[in-house]
Design an enzyme around this catalytic site. Sequence first.
Site, PDB file in Angstrom:
ATOM      1  N   GLY A 105      34.219  61.030 -34.960  1.00  0.00           N
ATOM      2  CA  GLY A 105      33.177  60.301 -34.233  1.00  0.00           C
ATOM      3  C   GLY A 105      31.909  61.104 -34.035  1.00  0.00           C
ATOM      4  O   GLY A 105      30.981  60.661 -33.361  1.00  0.00           O
ATOM      5  N   GLY A 157      29.588  61.868 -36.155  1.00  0.00           N
ATOM      6  CA  GLY A 157      28.409  61.341 -36.854  1.00  0.00           C
ATOM      7  C   GLY A 157      28.307  61.770 -38.308  1.00  0.00           C
ATOM      8  O   GLY A 157      27.286  61.551 -38.954  1.00  0.00           O
ATOM      9  N   LYS A 158      29.386  62.339 -38.861  1.00  0.00           N
ATOM     10  CA  LYS A 158      29.341  62.849 -40.233  1.00  0.00           C
ATOM     11  C   LYS A 158      29.158  61.735 -41.256  1.00  0.00           C
ATOM     12  O   LYS A 158      28.292  61.811 -42.137  1.00  0.00           O
ATOM     13  CB  LYS A 158      30.641  63.626 -40.550  1.00  0.00           C
ATOM     14  N   SER A 159      29.982  60.692 -41.133  1.00  0.00           N
ATOM     15  CA  SER A 159      29.872  59.589 -42.103  1.00  0.00           C
ATOM     16  C   SER A 159      28.521  58.897 -41.968  1.00  0.00           C
ATOM     17  O   SER A 159      27.921  58.488 -42.968  1.00  0.00           O
ATOM     18  CB  SER A 159      30.976  58.558 -41.880  1.00  0.00           C
ATOM     19  N   THR A 160      28.053  58.794 -40.744  1.00  0.00           N
ATOM     20  CA  THR A 160      26.752  58.170 -40.514  1.00  0.00           C
ATOM     21  C   THR A 160      25.671  58.961 -41.246  1.00  0.00           C
ATOM     22  O   THR A 160      24.810  58.379 -41.917  1.00  0.00           O
ATOM     23  CB  THR A 160      26.453  58.147 -38.998  1.00  0.00           C
ATOM     24  N   GLU A 183      35.331  62.765 -46.740  1.00  0.00           N
ATOM     25  CA  GLU A 183      36.771  63.025 -46.579  1.00  0.00           C
ATOM     26  C   GLU A 183      37.576  62.667 -47.826  1.00  0.00           C
ATOM     27  O   GLU A 183      38.466  61.820 -47.791  1.00  0.00           O
ATOM     28  CB  GLU A 183      37.310  62.279 -45.352  1.00  0.00           C
TER      29      GLU A 183
HETATM   30  N1  LIG Z   1      27.918  49.975 -35.923  1.00  0.00           N
HETATM   31  C1  LIG Z   1      28.315  50.797 -34.933  1.00  0.00           C
HETATM   32  N2  LIG Z   1      28.388  50.370 -33.656  1.00  0.00           N
HETATM   33  C2  LIG Z   1      28.801  51.173 -32.666  1.00  0.00           C
HETATM   34  N3  LIG Z   1      29.133  52.449 -32.844  1.00  0.00           N
HETATM   35  C3  LIG Z   1      29.086  52.940 -34.097  1.00  0.00           C
HETATM   36  C4  LIG Z   1      28.673  52.142 -35.201  1.00  0.00           C
HETATM   37  N4  LIG Z   1      28.718  52.893 -36.309  1.00  0.00           N
HETATM   38  C5  LIG Z   1      29.158  54.106 -35.920  1.00  0.00           C
HETATM   39  N5  LIG Z   1      29.372  54.130 -34.587  1.00  0.00           N
HETATM   40  C6  LIG Z   1      29.823  55.289 -33.793  1.00  0.00           C
HETATM   41  O1  LIG Z   1      29.118  56.404 -34.225  1.00  0.00           O
HETATM   42  C7  LIG Z   1      29.898  57.561 -34.086  1.00  0.00           C
HETATM   43  C8  LIG Z   1      29.850  58.351 -35.363  1.00  0.00           C
HETATM   44  O2  LIG Z   1      30.616  57.706 -36.356  1.00  0.00           O
HETATM   45  P1  LIG Z   1      30.903  58.369 -37.758  1.00  0.00           P
HETATM   46  O3  LIG Z   1      31.684  57.409 -38.548  1.00  0.00           O
HETATM   47  O4  LIG Z   1      29.632  58.859 -38.331  1.00  0.00           O
HETATM   48  O5  LIG Z   1      31.815  59.602 -37.334  1.00  0.00           O
HETATM   49  P2  LIG Z   1      32.512  60.713 -38.220  1.00  0.00           P
HETATM   50  O6  LIG Z   1      31.954  62.003 -37.784  1.00  0.00           O
HETATM   51  O7  LIG Z   1      32.389  60.367 -39.649  1.00  0.00           O
HETATM   52  O8  LIG Z   1      34.023  60.601 -37.733  1.00  0.00           O
HETATM   53  P3  LIG Z   1      35.414  60.774 -38.544  1.00  0.00           P
HETATM   54  O9  LIG Z   1      35.709  62.233 -38.581  1.00  0.00           O
HETATM   55  O10 LIG Z   1      36.395  60.078 -37.660  1.00  0.00           O
HETATM   56  O11 LIG Z   1      35.280  60.128 -39.869  1.00  0.00           O
HETATM   57  C9  LIG Z   1      31.259  57.084 -33.666  1.00  0.00           C
HETATM   58  O12 LIG Z   1      31.391  57.280 -32.280  1.00  0.00           O
HETATM   59  C10 LIG Z   1      31.262  55.629 -33.996  1.00  0.00           C
HETATM   60  O13 LIG Z   1      32.105  54.911 -33.147  1.00  0.00           O
HETATM   61 MG   LIG Z   2      33.765  59.723 -41.105  1.00  0.00          MG
END
Ligand SMILES: Nc1ncnc2c1ncn2[C@@H]1O[C@H](COP(=O)(O)OP(=O)(O)OP(=O)(O)O)[C@@H](O)[C@H]1O
Ligand SMILES: [Mg+2]
Lengths: 310, 249
Positions: B42, B44-47, B164
């Site tokens: 969560g 923000g990496k995928s974002t 991942e």
């Molecule tokens: N459309 C959305 N609406 C609400 N929250 C969102 C949305 N998209 C992403 N998020 C939130 O943004 C945060 C970052 O998400 P992201 O997928 O980038 O995490 P991550 O670092 O890739 O996690 P992971 O290791 O689990 O893959 C998370 O808390 C997620 O719930």
């Molecule tokens: Mg991710």
Amino acid sequence: MMTIDDIEKRILAEVADIHKTPTGAYNIRYNGKAQSRNSTENIVISSKEDGTGIDIRIKDGTVNQSCCIPVVIAKTGLKDVVTNDFYIGENCDVQIVAGCGIHNCGDQDSQHDGLHRFFIGKNSKVKYVEKHYGEADDGSKGGNIMNPVTEIYLDEGAFMEMESTQIKGIDSTNRVTKAEIKKDAKLIVRERLLTNGTQEAESRIDADLIGENSSANIISRSVATDKSKSVFYSRIVGKAPCSGHSECDAIIMDDAKVLALPGLDALSPDAALIHEAAIGKIAGEQLIKLETLGLTPEEAEAAIIDGFLK
Amino acid sequence: MLKLENIRYEVADEKGSDKEILKNITLDIPEGKFVVITGPNGGGKSTLAKIIAGIYKPADGKIFFDGEDITDCSITDRANKGISFAFQQPVRFKGIEVLDLIRLAAKDKNLTPADACKYLSEVGLCARDYINREVDASLSGGELKRIEIATVLARKSRLTVFDEPEAGIDLWSFQNLIKVFEHIKELTKGTVIIISHQERILDIADEIIVIEKGEIASKGSRDEILPGILGSDAAVSMCHVQKEAMPRV
Ligand SMILES: Nc1ncnc2c1ncn2[C@@H]1O[C@H](COP(=O)(O)OP(=O)(O)OP(=O)(O)O)[C@@H](O)[C@H]1O
Ligand SMILES: [Mg+2]
């Protein structure tokens, strides 16, 4: 030698994959009349006495042979009605190709209504491929109409795989497929349909599983674009211990309409019947994935539809 | 080669107010490097990866690729400039075969099955069994994930982002996957960014970036960052959660 004009050539290639004079058994119907025909030792094609169509008789034990009976209409305002009966013996393994193409060059509707009946003998295998295609000259207003009826009678242990495709140029279609499936027999129907413009397509499939251990698998995929309308009805009736599965998947785009009405009718407690249906737009993530491979949104959409209807 | 300047990204939360997912991310990723982005779920990496690929548009900030401002470029444009992205959750398609997808990826309609098979073999799939399979629900999660990696390999891009890639891939194949990543770097002479939680992938990184709560918590060479992550509470508890979630073999 038969004379094939360019339109006919193109349509034959489109619907029956015929590029020159076919080999094996064939019957080419052109503008409502038999144009050329060839029977073989095992596959005999003859005109019906009342002139309503042809009979195709395939001898017992005929294997690895094929029969091709394409229909070409290159006229405006022609209504062509035909009945073709296939009598397939026992223990055969054959392929039957029956395409129909219309080239409409004027302002009147052209129509082909074909009734195909298959009487398939014990333990025979039939692959039936049917392609429908239409085209028109620029500016011509005539519609291309096709109303195919297919009746399938599968004797014990017989197998039929029917593949029907209608991807282009048919303005109106009303398709009916009926099957009666005996003990240990199996039917697979794969239907692919694309409608665009203001086209309307309706397909109705009825499969009666009447013998023990009979099975039917109906897979319909359609794409409806622009203002077109596509309707799918299916009904699988299980009258014996049997298995039936139908799957109807539609992609809907623009202002199109899609109606899917699957029906399951179990008349035996041992009939196992399943239906799956889904209608929806192209998934956004599918488009995004293909865009990340460098496709434009339009190319991505086309690739997804192509694959879906393949 | 890739520069991010003050990237901010927000979404509307359930109550309709803005939720900041990425806060002011500034990064400079040099040519020919193997960069691993890690950090808690969560974070923000995928974002961030989707912002690089153009799938999400940042609320603020700029992105430069080879010095060119690509902030307003579409996904397609970025792909054609040489950015590839392997999804964390690959997409399935009804009717599209593995060979079709590899051909689309390679931008070569006539790519022979034999050539396409090379990419599959590289990710440890017996190519002949898969080349004509549909990329649909009949594939297992691990198979789909490998096919996703194979399609990205076929693109031979200058910048490839893997989200991942190890998820769902068995231990034996994981070993080979590491080789694949090393190979890509040689093959493309480009830059590889991998989002990962795996120590073994962190181990082969030139640089590591840790993203937490939408911010860069730390970044630097592997030797600088790795000891800190392995010792930190965040990483330990994260690994713990992951292990519990994993079915025992
Ligand atoms: N459309 C959305 N609406 C609400 N929250 C969102 C949305 N998209 C992403 N998020 C939130 O943004 C945060 C970052 O998400 P992201 O997928 O980038 O995490 P991550 O670092 O890739 O996690 P992971 O290791 O689990 O893959 C998370 O808390 C997620 O719930
Ligand atoms: Mg991710």
